[in-house]
Design an enzyme around this catalytic site. Structure first.
Site, PDB file in Angstrom:
ATOM      1  N   ASP A 140      -2.104  -7.797  -5.670  1.00  0.00           N
ATOM      2  CA  ASP A 140      -2.903  -6.600  -4.868  1.00  0.00           C
ATOM      3  C   ASP A 140      -3.256  -5.425  -5.648  1.00  0.00           C
ATOM      4  O   ASP A 140      -2.589  -5.113  -6.645  1.00  0.00           O
ATOM      5  CB  ASP A 140      -1.719  -6.272  -4.007  1.00  0.00           C
ATOM      6  CG  ASP A 140      -1.988  -5.515  -2.737  1.00  0.00           C
ATOM      7  OD1 ASP A 140      -3.023  -5.350  -2.420  1.00  0.00           O
ATOM      8  OD2 ASP A 140      -1.200  -4.990  -1.900  1.00  0.00           O
TER       9      ASP A 140
ATOM     10  N   LYS B 283     -13.345  -5.075   6.999  1.00  0.00           N
ATOM     11  CA  LYS B 283     -13.043  -5.856   5.624  1.00  0.00           C
ATOM     12  C   LYS B 283     -13.884  -7.157   5.504  1.00  0.00           C
ATOM     13  O   LYS B 283     -14.682  -7.501   6.294  1.00  0.00           O
ATOM     14  CB  LYS B 283     -11.644  -6.594   5.659  1.00  0.00           C
ATOM     15  CG  LYS B 283     -11.458  -7.352   6.848  1.00  0.00           C
ATOM     16  CD  LYS B 283     -10.054  -8.484   6.806  1.00  0.00           C
ATOM     17  CE  LYS B 283      -9.949  -9.177   8.150  1.00  0.00           C
ATOM     18  NZ  LYS B 283      -8.662  -9.977   8.047  1.00  0.00           N
TER      19      LYS B 283
ATOM     20  N   HIS C 160      -4.927  -1.302  -5.143  1.00  0.00           N
ATOM     21  CA  HIS C 160      -5.348  -0.218  -4.272  1.00  0.00           C
ATOM     22  C   HIS C 160      -6.358   0.498  -5.178  1.00  0.00           C
ATOM     23  O   HIS C 160      -5.922   0.990  -6.144  1.00  0.00           O
ATOM     24  CB  HIS C 160      -4.649   0.537  -3.678  1.00  0.00           C
ATOM     25  CG  HIS C 160      -3.642  -0.449  -2.831  1.00  0.00           C
ATOM     26  ND1 HIS C 160      -2.511  -1.059  -2.955  1.00  0.00           N
ATOM     27  CD2 HIS C 160      -4.005  -0.809  -1.521  1.00  0.00           C
ATOM     28  CE1 HIS C 160      -2.184  -1.830  -1.941  1.00  0.00           C
ATOM     29  NE2 HIS C 160      -3.023  -1.617  -1.015  1.00  0.00           N
TER      30      HIS C 160
ATOM     31  N   CYS D  20       0.818  -1.255  -0.181  1.00  0.00           N
ATOM     32  CA  CYS D  20      -0.179  -0.020   0.107  1.00  0.00           C
ATOM     33  C   CYS D  20       0.843   1.271   0.164  1.00  0.00           C
ATOM     34  O   CYS D  20       0.557   2.251  -0.928  1.00  0.00           O
ATOM     35  CB  CYS D  20      -0.899  -0.084   1.039  1.00  0.00           C
ATOM     36  SG  CYS D  20      -1.132  -1.467   2.223  1.00  0.00           S
TER      37      CYS D  20
ATOM     38  N   HIS E  47      -8.418  -1.721  -0.339  1.00  0.00           N
ATOM     39  CA  HIS E  47      -7.231  -2.683  -0.482  1.00  0.00           C
ATOM     40  C   HIS E  47      -7.892  -3.912  -0.895  1.00  0.00           C
ATOM     41  O   HIS E  47      -8.997  -4.179  -0.398  1.00  0.00           O
ATOM     42  CB  HIS E  47      -6.598  -2.835   0.635  1.00  0.00           C
ATOM     43  CG  HIS E  47      -5.725  -1.928   1.514  1.00  0.00           C
ATOM     44  ND1 HIS E  47      -4.639  -1.366   1.571  1.00  0.00           N
ATOM     45  CD2 HIS E  47      -6.491  -0.802   2.204  1.00  0.00           C
ATOM     46  CE1 HIS E  47      -4.579  -0.414   2.432  1.00  0.00           C
ATOM     47  NE2 HIS E  47      -5.629  -0.042   2.827  1.00  0.00           N
TER      48      HIS E  47
ATOM     49  N   ARG F 290       7.027 -11.172   5.219  1.00  0.00           N
ATOM     50  CA  ARG F 290       6.483 -10.831   6.627  1.00  0.00           C
ATOM     51  C   ARG F 290       7.042 -11.928   7.651  1.00  0.00           C
ATOM     52  O   ARG F 290       7.049 -13.222   7.399  1.00  0.00           O
ATOM     53  CB  ARG F 290       4.990 -11.063   6.834  1.00  0.00           C
ATOM     54  CG  ARG F 290       4.169 -10.158   5.664  1.00  0.00           C
ATOM     55  CD  ARG F 290       2.545 -10.166   5.985  1.00  0.00           C
ATOM     56  NE  ARG F 290       2.247  -9.126   4.732  1.00  0.00           N
ATOM     57  CZ  ARG F 290       0.830  -9.452   4.535  1.00  0.00           C
ATOM     58  NH1 ARG F 290       0.182 -10.142   5.246  1.00  0.00           N
ATOM     59  NH2 ARG F 290       0.560  -8.438   3.856  1.00  0.00           N
TER      60      ARG F 290
END
Length: 638
Positions: free
Chosen positions: A382, A464, A384, A333, A510, A362
């Site tokens: 991904d 979400k 946005h 993001c 997102h 991560r």
RNA sequence: GCCGACGUAGCUCAGUUGGCAGAGCAGGGCACUUGUAAUGCCCCGGUCGCCCGUUCGAAUCGGGCCGUCGGCUCCA
């Protein structure tokens, strides 16, 4: 004697004397139903079969076919297991033992971990308890009595103390085993016909790793032996199609101890599969008005301060570059936001849909890593979406439709959808959260999708929608996630110039559809059990020359198919045709092309189809046509 | 990260009262030239996950670490 009226599921009403038991009602409805009954439901509450009915209302007899009925069945089985554990380990302290989606567990505080041998002894005790056909007896006691009964069990005492002051506390007695329990239960232990303890694991009291570590035993039970067998067969089938096993057998991917945990390496077949999936995802995004971006893996750590990830203690990796702190991106993001902000945006530019196959890292805790399903480095499809508040709902509706279409192409059409709301550790005002949650809710309603609200499970920056996919074995997997975000636009000051010539705050969505590509591949491998449809198969056909005489013709066929862009292999090994067919079958290739003297003479290939077997010889060009058609992905509705 | 189990050849797995490390498959060679799920013979292949310790001697016993598996928790 007073009467009560029961509203039956078929819409009819039944009048019975007050105090009639559920079992008596079931018997009046049919002896088979009474035999299958495990409990009844009155006014939405499940009751023991021998419990006298005191009020009228909606009424149903619960059997093993009802979810609530299975819960009663498994809950009773868990009590039987606890009783058996206490016979083998008298000092063990039972804690909780609920039914779960396909069985039950019970957690114990015990001085040493259970072993497989213990499991057998416990099963033997369970069999004894079941053969004795002990009744489950309900009794209600006062809080003081309950605390007295469980004087030596701090876990039960904790549970008792948390019950509301005025509530009746119920106990269930089965032989000399007494448990704190809301119920209901089966009439007696003999109703458990087939059970199996499946595994031993560790857990924590109340799921809190700072509290007592407990020993958990998982089990399952069924009213018929063949149902238990079917369940065990399903587990066996799941093991057979485990993506970690298929990953090695089909030469898709590997992990290296010397290279680090949670970091997959793709072999040619796996890399090809991954590329096909990624290419398809990119193409579909472009068709829907997304723009492709690319952002670096490493950024200055400050960026993660601005985003708030650093303060949230997000598990990311940091490094030092000439004395400046850098972080490896755990999300895409901030990068997309920088690109959004690289120039002044007008309302005319919106919605702006930025897409990236973004690789992130991560620091997942070592104990949670699991094949491709949970890794430390992965790539997301991904995107946005930056839009005005007015565009939010339409964008969310579009994303939901997109997700559904794409997943259908990969063979997933059965979903479970969760709407996750504000967690405790949240950024941003209540009001902002309310607005975002309402927009998601609205989008789900417009899309006509059923969902379930998961209170407090949202990300720290916004609510979400999580979509879980049901695979060929009925298992659920995490799929698309759509998050509404009013926080990052504030933190990064993300704006656009409105029609009024003034600056406005942009709204950000997102979203991932395939989510983590690694995880998606893992799910895909298990869903198809490694037998990928032609459009996805990393190798679509393998050519098997029967003897050296037809090797040259095999090469010709190979060349021709490769020129057409098909993914084909030539087996140049020596040996019998049977052996070569076997090798290819084990790789679950969609097509095997046998070329012998007959085919070489006529420019043909003998086609063996993965499911249909030997289709006989056909002209090479006919096969080219066939493969051309089958290489196309199923049509998504744009 | 925590609890437990496990780690022997590329793969699947045997192998301990502590005493020179095994099989099948895979791989290589030779013979065979084969018509739809394993042709035969021969051969190669292992610092027994890594490190430290105990011992005359460790794959085997002890400790630490790494990794894997089943869970807890978390999550795309």
């Amino acid at each position: 004697m007073s009467k009560i009226t029961l509203a039956l599921p078929d819409g009819s009403a039944l009048e019975v004397a007050r105090g009639t038991t559920g079992l008596q009602v079931a018997q009046s409805l049919g002896s088979r139903l009474a035999q299958a009954a495990v409990a009844v439901q009155l006014n939405g509450q499940a009751l023991d079969l021998n419990r006298p009915l005191e009020t009228g209302g909606p009424f149903a007899v619960l059997t093993f076919d009802d979810e609530a009925g299975r819960e009663v069945y498994w809950h009773s089985a868990s009590h039987v297991m606890a009783a058996a554990v206490l016979r083998v380990f008298p000092e063990a302290k039972p804690t909780i033992g609920p039914p779960i989606s396909d069985g039950f567990y019970y957690d114990f505080d015990v001085y040493r971990p259970f072993s497989d041998e213990d499991l057998e002894r416990i099963q033997a005790e369970m069999n004894r308890l079941i053969r004795a056909d002990l009744p489950f007896e309900r009794e209600e006691v006062s809080r003081e009595q309950a605390l007295e009964i469980f004087a030596d069990n701090p876990y039960k005492r904790e549970l008792i103390e948390e019950l509301p002051e005025d509530s009746a506390i119920s106990l269930y007695r089965m032989g000399d085993f007494v448990d704190l329990c809301r119920g209901p239960h089966l009439p007696s232990t003999g109703r458990i016909k087939a059970f199996q303890l499946t595994s031993i694991a560790a857990s924590y009291w109340r799921g809190d790793e700072n509290r007592q570590s407990l020993q958990r035993i998982y089990g399952t039970a069924y009213p018929e032996a063949k149902m238990l067998q079917a369940h065990l067969d399903r587990l066996e089938e799941a093991k057979r199609r485990d993506h970690r096993r298929l990953g090695r057998e089909l030469e898709l991917f590997l992990f290296f101890e010397e290279a680090g945990a949670g970091l997959p390496y793709y072999l040619p077949n796996g890399a090809m599969l991954r590329q096909i999936v990624c290419d398809y995802a990119l193409q579909q995004h472009l068709r829907r008005g997304y723009q492709l971006l690319r952002t670096p893996h490493l950024t200055r750590a400050d960026l993660w301060e601005t985003s708030g990830h650093a303060q949230q203690g997000y598990p990311m990796y940091y490094t030092d570059v000439e004395g400046v702190a850098y972080g490896i991106k755990p999300m895409n993001c901030p990068g997309h936001i920088l690109l959004y902000k690289s120039k002044t945006r007008s309302y005319r530019d919106l919605p702006l849909r930025f897409f990236e196959l973004g690789t992130v890292y991560r620091h997942e805790r070592s104990g949670v890593l699991h094949g491709l399903l949970r890794v430390r480095g992965f790539t997301q499809d991904d995107a946005h979406i930056f839009c005005t508040p007015e565009q939010l709902t339409d964008e969310l509706v579009g994303v939901l439709a997109f997700a559904r279409d794409i997943l259908a192409v990969f063979g997933f059409s059965d979903f479970e959808i969760d709407l996750s709301t504000r967690p405790e550790k949240a950024m941003g005002s209540e009001e902002i959260w309310e607005r975002a949650t309402a927009a998601l809710r609205h989008a789900l309603e417009v899309a006509g999708l059923e969902y379930h609200v998961d209170e407090g499970q949202g990300a720290f920056y916004g609510p979400k929608i999580d979509i879980k996919l049901r695979d060929a074995l009925g298992r659920l997997w995490q799929g698309p996630t759509i998050q509404c975000d009013f926080n990052l636009p504030e933190r990064f000051d993300v704006t656009y110039i409105g029609e009024d010539g003034r600056e406005h705050r942009a709204v950000m969505i997102h979203r991932v559809v395939l989510a983590g590509i690694e995880r998606f591949l893992g799910v895909l491998i298990e869903h198809y059990a490694g037998a990928f449809p032609v459009w996805l198969a990393p190798v679509q056909a393998r050519i098997l020359p029967i003897t050296d005489r037809t090797l040259e013709y095999g090469r010709e066929v190979h060349r021709r198919l490769r020129e057409e862009g098909f993914r084909v292999e030539l087996d140049e090994s020596r040996g019998t045709l049977s052996a070569k067919v076997r090798d290819a079958e084990l790789l679950r290739l969609p097509y095997i092309l046998v070329v012998g003297d007959r085919e070489a003479a006529s420019g043909a290939v003998a086609v063996r189809h993965r499911e249909q077997g030997d289709l006989g010889p056909q002209p090479l060009e006919a096969f080219v046509e066939r493969l051309r058609v089958e290489s196309q992905p199923p049509q998504a509705h744009p």
